[in-house]
Design an enzyme around this catalytic site. Structure first.
Site, PDB file in Angstrom:
ATOM      1  CG  ASP A 113      -3.171   7.974  -1.194  1.00 21.94           C
ATOM      2  OD1 ASP A 113      -3.168   8.695  -0.027  1.00 21.94           O
ATOM      3  OD2 ASP A 113      -2.677   7.009  -1.593  1.00 21.94           O
ATOM      4  CD  GLN A 155      -2.712   2.475   6.879  1.00 21.64           C
ATOM      5  OE1 GLN A 155      -3.625   2.887   7.854  1.00 21.64           O
ATOM      6  NE2 GLN A 155      -3.627   2.319   5.634  1.00 21.64           N
ATOM      7  NE  ARG A 201       0.140   1.433   3.356  1.00 21.28           N
ATOM      8  CZ  ARG A 201       1.141   2.314   3.554  1.00 21.28           C
ATOM      9  NH1 ARG A 201       2.397   1.768   3.720  1.00 21.28           N
ATOM     10  NH2 ARG A 201       1.036   3.438   3.857  1.00 21.28           N
ATOM     11  N   GLY A 202       0.099   2.425  -0.226  1.00 21.12           N
ATOM     12  CA  GLY A 202       1.055   3.402  -0.244  1.00 21.12           C
ATOM     13  C   GLY A 202       1.025   3.997  -1.703  1.00 21.12           C
ATOM     14  CG  ASN A 250      -2.332  11.502   2.641  1.00 18.82           C
ATOM     15  OD1 ASN A 250      -1.914  10.752   2.105  1.00 18.82           O
ATOM     16  ND2 ASN A 250      -2.008  11.748   4.049  1.00 18.82           N
TER      17      ASN A 250
HETATM   18  O1  MRU Z   1      -4.723   3.170   2.268  1.00 14.16           O
HETATM   19  P1  MRU Z   1      -3.001   3.379   2.196  1.00 14.16           P
HETATM   20  O2  MRU Z   1      -2.200   2.912   3.351  1.00 14.16           O
HETATM   21  O3  MRU Z   1      -2.579   2.876   0.746  1.00 14.16           O
HETATM   22  O4  MRU Z   1      -2.750   4.927   1.985  1.00 14.16           O
HETATM   23  C1  MRU Z   1      -1.529   5.322   2.093  1.00 14.16           C
HETATM   24  C2  MRU Z   1      -1.692   6.792   2.251  1.00 14.16           C
HETATM   25  O5  MRU Z   1      -2.588   7.715   2.427  1.00 14.16           O
HETATM   26  C3  MRU Z   1      -0.208   7.537   2.297  1.00 14.16           C
HETATM   27  O6  MRU Z   1      -0.176   8.827   3.087  1.00 14.16           O
HETATM   28  C4  MRU Z   1      -0.074   8.235   0.851  1.00 14.16           C
HETATM   29  O7  MRU Z   1      -0.324   6.968  -0.058  1.00 14.16           O
HETATM   30  C5  MRU Z   1       1.476   8.698   0.449  1.00 14.16           C
HETATM   31  S1  MRU Z   1       2.541   7.381   0.721  1.00 14.16           S
HETATM   32  C6  MRU Z   1       3.912   7.858   0.215  1.00 14.16           C
END
Ligand code: MRU
Length: 347
Positions: free
Chosen positions: A238, A197, A47-48, A248
């Site tokens: 995101d 997270q 994820r991320g 985000n």
């Molecule tokens: O649901 P996730 O864990 O994929 O969400 C991740 C985030 O919201 C992060 O802050 C975003 O992807 C930036 S990470 C480099």
């Protein structure tokens, strides 16, 4: 710095650190075909935003490998289907669509070549996406470090580190840079309900690196900000609309409102691949809603009564007015965002 290999492609297998298991267990999840990759993104093994993009690119490579022995026409048809499936594995992080677009363009530009050659080029392109992401993060970290005062206390949300990218991280990359440049920083990490997270992944990375930090429940942030304990807030993104509105992790918007009220600088750290130049504002960003069990259960144990309904958006949109600056690999974007973001597109 400890090396964290979130994503590794070797001998036509994609190896991912299983982020559903950290920090209790360190396990590697193997993707042997693009369906495994689709599952890994959906189920958040990985994820991320930037990590999802690079993972999907390797998913395309695995698809090409699988279809190599098909008739030419069938190869292109099946590739198109695989690309469409991967493109939809999660809806909000635009790095996914950006990476798939890059891979699709490469197929189209090389359509006349033998499929083995197309497969080779896809492999090289996925490696480039992966390597560029690490370089990009290091460039952002340098720019970002300029806004971090000596001895600063930094608040961050979700996980934006090596685990969320090909390596180093976005907001957590800036934190790494500030720490290693000897600024004596201190970090508060939001645990980031519902999937934790922050508590599971950011805390793990901070401990690995020995960066001085405390983990807080999300609802502690307002008190710290009001009490003047936070010098700067750094979060990832995101998807960034062309007016600067930024999607985000859920809870980012709330932080930005409090930051604005107490005049604490609030920065987004994200590569330009997170900018969606095709949309005017955050209203056009699709916000993923995830399963109710993320809220009703922790580690498989029910904590809410049977029968309760749940609303579980995974992201929110922070309006551009609440953002002090957007730290990218090309420099720090300041308001007016509309104008300054569009300048990046022309580059
Ligand atoms: O649901 P996730 O864990 O994929 O969400 C991740 C985030 O919201 C992060 O802050 C975003 O992807 C930036 S990470 C480099």
């Amino acid at each position: 710095m400890k090396e964290i290999k979130t994503i590794e492609f070797k001998d036509d297998i994609l190896y991912l650190i299983d982020q559903r298991k950290l920090p209790i267990a360190y396990e590697i999840f193997q993707c042997k075909d693009y369906r495994d990759v689709d599952f890994a993104i959906k189920d958040m093994v990985v994820r991320g935003a930037p990590a999802i993009g690079a993972t999907a690119a390797y998913g395309v490579v695995l698809a090409a490998k699988e279809f190599l022995n098909e008739e030419r026409e069938t190869f292109f048809l099946k590739m198109d289907q695989a690309l469409n499936i991967l493109n939809k594995s999660r809806p909000t992080a635009v790095n996914l669509m950006w990476a798939i677009r890059r891979m699709r363009r490469l197929i189209e530009e090389n359509k006349a070549l033998p499929v083995e050659e197309i497969y080779q080029r896809l492999r090289e392109e996925a490696d480039r996406i992966y390597e560029e992401d690490i370089e990009t993060n290091k460039a952002m970290a340098k720019y970002g470090n300029e806004v971090i005062p000596e001895g600063a206390t930094i608040l961050t949300h979700c996980n934006t580190g090596a685990l969320a990218t090909a390596g180093y991280g976005t907001a957590l990359g800036v934190i790494r840079e500030a720490h290693y440049s000897g600024k004596n920083i201190f970090v508060y990490a939001d645990e980031t309900r519902p999937r934790l997270q922050g508590g599971r992944l950011t805390a793990w990375e901070l401990v690995q690196e020995g960066i001085p930090a405390k983990l807080i429940a999300d609802n502690v942030a307002a008190t710290l900000i009001r009490d003047g304990k936070i010098d700067v807030i750094l979060v990832g993104a995101d998807r960034i609309a062309s007016n600067g509105d930024t999607a985000n992790k859920i809870g980012t918007f709330m932080l930005s409102v409090i930051a604005k009220a107490y005049k604490v600088p609030f920065y987004i750290v994200a590569p330009t691949s997170t900018i969606d130049f095709d949309i005017e504002s955050g209203e056009e960003i699709e916000i993923e809603e995830r399963d109710a069990t993320e809220v009703t259960h922790i580690e498989g144990v029910r904590i809410a009564p049977e029968g309760i309904e749940v609303y579980n958006p995974a992201f929110d949109v922070t309006p551009w007015e609440n953002i002090t600056g957007i730290i990218t690999e090309k420099g720090i974007i300041k308001p007016p965002y509309k104008e300054n973001i569009m300048k990046l597109k022309e580059d």
